[in-house]
Design an enzyme around this catalytic site. Structure first.
Site, short mmCIF file in Angstrom:
data_model
loop_
_atom_site.label_atom_id
_atom_site.label_comp_id
_atom_site.label_asym_id
_atom_site.label_seq_id
_atom_site.Cartn_x
_atom_site.Cartn_y
_atom_site.Cartn_z
N ASP A 79 0.88 -1.17 0.00
CA ASP A 79 0.00 0.00 0.00
C ASP A 79 0.91 1.21 0.00
O ASP A 79 2.13 1.11 0.23
CB ASP A 79 -0.88 -0.01 1.26
CG ASP A 79 -1.78 1.23 1.36
OD1 ASP A 79 -2.39 1.59 0.35
OD2 ASP A 79 -1.85 1.83 2.44
N SER A 80 0.31 2.38 -0.23
CA SER A 80 1.09 3.61 -0.17
C SER A 80 1.56 3.92 1.25
O SER A 80 2.49 4.68 1.43
CB SER A 80 0.23 4.77 -0.68
OG SER A 80 -0.97 4.83 0.06
N CYS A 116 -4.39 -1.40 -1.87
CA CYS A 116 -4.55 0.04 -2.03
C CYS A 116 -5.55 0.24 -3.17
O CYS A 116 -5.35 -0.29 -4.27
CB CYS A 116 -3.19 0.65 -2.39
SG CYS A 116 -3.24 2.39 -2.82
N CYS A 138 -11.02 3.04 0.00
CA CYS A 138 -9.63 3.34 0.32
C CYS A 138 -9.30 2.48 1.53
O CYS A 138 -10.07 2.45 2.50
CB CYS A 138 -9.47 4.83 0.65
SG CYS A 138 -7.83 5.26 1.28
N GLU A 171 -3.09 8.83 8.46
CA GLU A 171 -1.65 8.55 8.63
C GLU A 171 -1.11 9.26 9.88
O GLU A 171 -0.12 8.82 10.46
CB GLU A 171 -0.86 9.00 7.39
CG GLU A 171 -1.12 8.16 6.13
CD GLU A 171 -0.33 6.85 6.06
OE1 GLU A 171 0.77 6.78 6.63
OE2 GLU A 171 -0.83 5.89 5.45
N HIS A 230 -7.36 2.84 3.83
CA HIS A 230 -7.17 3.58 5.08
C HIS A 230 -8.50 3.77 5.84
O HIS A 230 -8.52 3.90 7.05
CB HIS A 230 -6.61 4.98 4.81
CG HIS A 230 -5.14 5.02 4.51
ND1 HIS A 230 -4.60 4.49 3.37
CD2 HIS A 230 -4.12 5.57 5.21
CE1 HIS A 230 -3.28 4.70 3.37
NE2 HIS A 230 -2.97 5.35 4.48
#
Ligand code: DGL
Length: 268
Positions: free
Chosen positions: A9-10, A72, A183, A151, A185
């Protein structure tokens, strides 16, 4: 086959997929790489997202991974076809599993999708949803501020709540009964999303569905690890210290994963 499954993932969001994979496939060795040096991907061009994804995934394949899981949505929406072209191993993403779960969940036939600018701009969810169900109505909303807030670990925070209220307010005018967390996240702020909506909507998180798709693919390719105990190694392209709290929460881990390593910089 004892070789590891590569998951990337990023940043830390893909750890929600790792959590689901560990539950579904406890005997597998999983290697996770978060591109924390270059997160977020969500505002970048397709070319850049393809390049970043290829760099990360091919590094993991060259270290022996038997399969790549693109944990992701942004990379799945914009780079999955490219990765399938260039990598010599099976590649699974998170969009198709999310589409299947949304179709199964909606009763009104109106699905909301939230994601990064790149994911929403790609139209990947709309295409997938319409291909599966031509009459479906879709409302997509880009939420570019959410990944940076997550994040930073701001799951329960009035700033995150206010941002979510602003992004989600157009949904009140619709009969959408299902919202795709487009997403990886976003499951980390699922509670805050429910609070900001203020009414019941089915929340679709593609992590569990992605894990089932990976299990099916490994079985059909004869690549399952079989019995024994699995393992988890985490790697990040930037020092991971500030992400450890987030990682623990994403995985529901009481203790730190077996190994956390820093990966040499990949260029910008
Ligand atoms: N977890 C990524 C996704 O699912 C985050 C995107 C980003 O880096 O902006 O889209």
């Amino acid at each position: 086959m004892r070789a590891p499954i590569a998951v990337f993932d990023s940043g830390v969001g893909g750890l929600t997929v790792v959590g689901a994979l560990r539950r579904e496939l406890p005997a597998e060795a999983i290697v996770y790489l978060g591109d924390t040096a270059r997160v977020p991907y969500g505002g970048k061009s397709q070319k850049t997202i393809e390049r970043y994804s290829e760099e990360i995934a091919s590094m993991m394949v060259s270290e022996g991974a038997k399969m790549v899981v693109v944990a992701c949505n942004t990379a799945s929406a914009l780079a999955l076809a490219h990765l399938r072209d260039v990598l010599p191993v099976p590649v699974e993403g998170v969009i198709d599993p999310g589409v299947r779960a949304a179709i199964a969940a909606t009763k009104s036939g109106h699905v909301a999708v939230i994601g990064t600018k790149a994911t929403v701009g790609s139209g990947a969810y709309e295409r997938g949803l319409r291909a599966a169900c031509p009459d479906i109505r879709v409302t997509s909303i880009a939420c570019p501020l959410l990944v940076p807030l997550i994040e930073e670990g701001m799951f329960e925070d009035e700033v995150t709540d206010a941002v979510l209220r602003r992004y989600l307010s157009p949904l009140r005018e619709t009969d959408a009964d299902t919202i795709v967390l487009g997403c990886t996240h976003y499951p980390l702020v699922a509670e805050a999303i429910g609070k900001a909506l203020g009414y019941e909507l089915a929340l679709v998180d593609s992590a569990a569905n992605c894990a089932s798709a990976v299990a099916r693919r490994l079985a059909s390719e004869g690549l399952l690890a079989g019995d024994g105990e699995g393992s988890l190694d985490l790697g990040f392209t930037d020092p991971p210290d500030r992400f450890l709290g987030v990682a623990g929460r994403a995985l529901g881990l009481a203790t730190a994963p077996a190994a956390i390593r820093a990966v040499p910089p990949l260029g910008s």
